[in-house]
Structure formats: C-alpha cells, structure tokens
Design an enzyme around this catalytic site. Structure first.
Site, short mmCIF file in Angstrom:
data_model
loop_
_atom_site.label_atom_id
_atom_site.label_comp_id
_atom_site.label_asym_id
_atom_site.label_seq_id
_atom_site.Cartn_x
_atom_site.Cartn_y
_atom_site.Cartn_z
N HIS A 118 0.87 -1.18 0.00
CA HIS A 118 0.00 0.00 0.00
C HIS A 118 0.90 1.23 0.00
O HIS A 118 1.73 1.41 0.89
CB HIS A 118 -0.92 0.02 1.22
CG HIS A 118 -1.88 1.18 1.21
ND1 HIS A 118 -3.15 1.09 0.65
CD2 HIS A 118 -1.74 2.45 1.63
CE1 HIS A 118 -3.75 2.25 0.76
NE2 HIS A 118 -2.92 3.10 1.34
N CYS A 119 0.72 2.08 -1.00
CA CYS A 119 1.57 3.26 -1.15
C CYS A 119 0.78 4.51 -0.77
O CYS A 119 -0.18 4.86 -1.46
CB CYS A 119 2.09 3.38 -2.58
SG CYS A 119 3.11 4.85 -2.86
N PRO A 120 1.16 5.20 0.30
CA PRO A 120 0.42 6.42 0.68
C PRO A 120 0.57 7.54 -0.34
O PRO A 120 -0.30 8.41 -0.45
CB PRO A 120 1.05 6.80 2.03
CG PRO A 120 2.40 6.16 2.02
CD PRO A 120 2.25 4.90 1.24
#
Length: 298
Positions: A155-157
């Site tokens: 998961h990439c913010p």
C-alpha cells in the site's frame, strides 16, 4: 497441488466450516464506471503533497530558469520535454490512485455463494476473516483499503492506494516519469547555476538573486531526493514483475504455488499484449486477459 502445513490455518476444508452465517450479503455494486477512491487522511495528504511538489518544480523550471532565458530554442525544447514528462507523471499518479487495484468482492463468503461454488470433496477455498470474502490465491488483505487485493505488492500512501494486479503498470510509470523529471530538473539547475556564475545574477532570473538561489537549492534538494527514491522504487517494481513475485510474497518468503513464466511474459502480463508504445502511456489500459476469480486447492 499440495499445501505447506503453515497454510492450513488459513484454509477451511468444508463450506460449513467457513461460517457463512457470520457474513452479511455483499453490498449491491455501484453504477458502472464508479470511481475507485480510498478515503484515508494520510494518503490524501501524501497525494496532495506529491502534486504540490511537482507543481513547485514546474514553477521554478518555467519562471526562474526557462522564461527569463535569452536562448529561446533552449527554453522551448526543455519546456516541452519537462512539461510533457510532468503531465505523464501526474496522469500516471491519477490512474494509480483512481484505479481499482484488484479488490476482491467484499462479503461474498455467504452460504448461497459458497453453495454455488459446488465444491467437490477435498476441495478447499481461502476465506478472509476481516472482509468476509472468498480469497483468491495470491490475494492479501489491506488494512487501509479494508479489502483483499489481488497480487497486492504494497500500500503506497503517495498514490493513496494499493499497488496490485490492475494498477501496477500505472505505479511503475509514475515512478519512472518522476525519476525522469527529477533528473531533467537537476541538469537544468546545474546549467542555470553555471550561467548565473558567468553572468550577472540580476540578469539570469526575474527574481532577486537571494530568492533565485533559495528556489534553485530547494528544487535541487527535491529533485535529488525524489530521483533516488523513485529510481529505487522503479527498479524494485521491475524486478518484482520480472520474477512474478510481489513485495509481500518476498517479505513473507511465501512458497511459490503458481506457474513460472519468462520475464518477457511477466512484463506483458502487467503492461499488456503485445509490446507497443502503449506501455509508456498511462491512458492505455493493459489487456491482461481473464484471470480465474478463485483458486481452489485439492
């Protein structure tokens, strides 16, 4: 296909053991074309910062270096190249952020759905206890998206989304184009400093010399930081695609239970069939073929 012992805790051998009565029916699907967007405060803030930094680079490149330049050919060529790369970077960012990464239908582990699978003796299915879904092979649950994601890498913010089966191409393009505009900006900053040292600082920019120096140093720091970060991410993603092993699978050292393919086939599986200029376009949706919705293990 045999399963290691440590996987048995995630597997239920019979439909009745899946406890379908604890799962509410899945929500009705939204209208066709509904936009995917994760309502996460940290992710939204990071996405806004990303756009701000790109637009700041645009401002410095255009109004500090190119427009005041007397070399019109240099300004036009570099302006077109930089703006094109920046546009492709932001377009890739939008596609990575607003594309469903491969979410598994939520709450489909109901009694009716399990019975419709017509499981044979010895067949098993995965069930996610968090989102109450029948979980395909190689899917993992994301605590931010609150969904199971097919081939979830991480998961990439910065894109406020998971990187998964359906949007990995756009994330790779995003890191590539950000690395390219960072490198381009650093080269232009270097030439501009040389130009200003050779001539009067008051003539090489429409801003005052102290302001010009501060803006260029900030851009240089930003460009160097993002060049290193996105180059590493780009290389990591390409390696993950070529080996057909997601970041989570590498981290957990999961046993390979899927067919091994060539690196070229793995690249085409992500970027589309066949090879074309569409690989470099965030507007071209890759044709990945039809994936099996569920993977059973005998």
């Amino acid at each position: 296909m045999l399963i290691p012992a440590h996987h048995f805790r995630d597997i239920e051998r019979k439909p009745e053991y899946l406890q379908p009565e604890k799962c509410v029916p899945p929500p009705h699907p939204g209208p066709a074309g509904t936009m995917w967007f994760i309502r996460d405060g940290c992710g939204i803030a990071c996405a806004i910062v990303t756009w701000f930094l790109v637009l700041y680079a645009e401002f410095v490149v255009l109004f500090v270096m190119l427009i005041p330049s007397r070399d019109y050919v240099y300004s036009i060529i570099n302006g077109i190249v930089f703006n094109l790369l920046a546009f492709l970077a932001l377009a890739s960012h939008c596609r990575a952020m607003l594309t469903d990464p491969g979410a598994v239908p939520k709450g489909n582990a109901t009694k009716e759905f399990i019975e419709s699978l017509q499981l044979k003796p010895g067949q098993v299915v995965y069930k996610c206890p968090k989102c109450c879904s029948i979980k395909p092979d190689r899917a993992h649950h994301c605590s931010v998206c609150k969904r199971c994601i097919r081939k979830m890498d991480h998961h990439c913010p910065w894109v406020n989304n998971c990187v998964g089966e359906n949007n990995q191409k756009y994330f790779v393009l995003f890191t590539m184009y950000i690395a390219l505009i960072s490198l381009h900006a650093l080269i232009m900053v270097g030439f501009h400093f040389l130009h200003c040292f050779e001539e009067d600082w008051t003539k090489c920019s429409s801003f005052s010399p102290p302001t010009t120096v501060i803006l260029l140093i900030l851009l240089c720091f930003e460009g160097l930081l993002f060049l290193i970060f996105t180059s590493v991410m780009f290389g990591t993603q390409v390696h993950s695609i070529c080996t057909d092993e997601t970041g989570i699978e590498q981290l957990k050292k999961e046993e390979r239970r899927w067919a091994k393919k060539t690196k070229w086939m793995n690249m085409k599986a992500v970027f589309g069939h066949p090879f074309s200029l569409g690989w470099a376009s965030p507007f071209a949706t890759p044709d990945q073929g039809k994936a099996d919705p569920y993977q059973y293990v005998v």
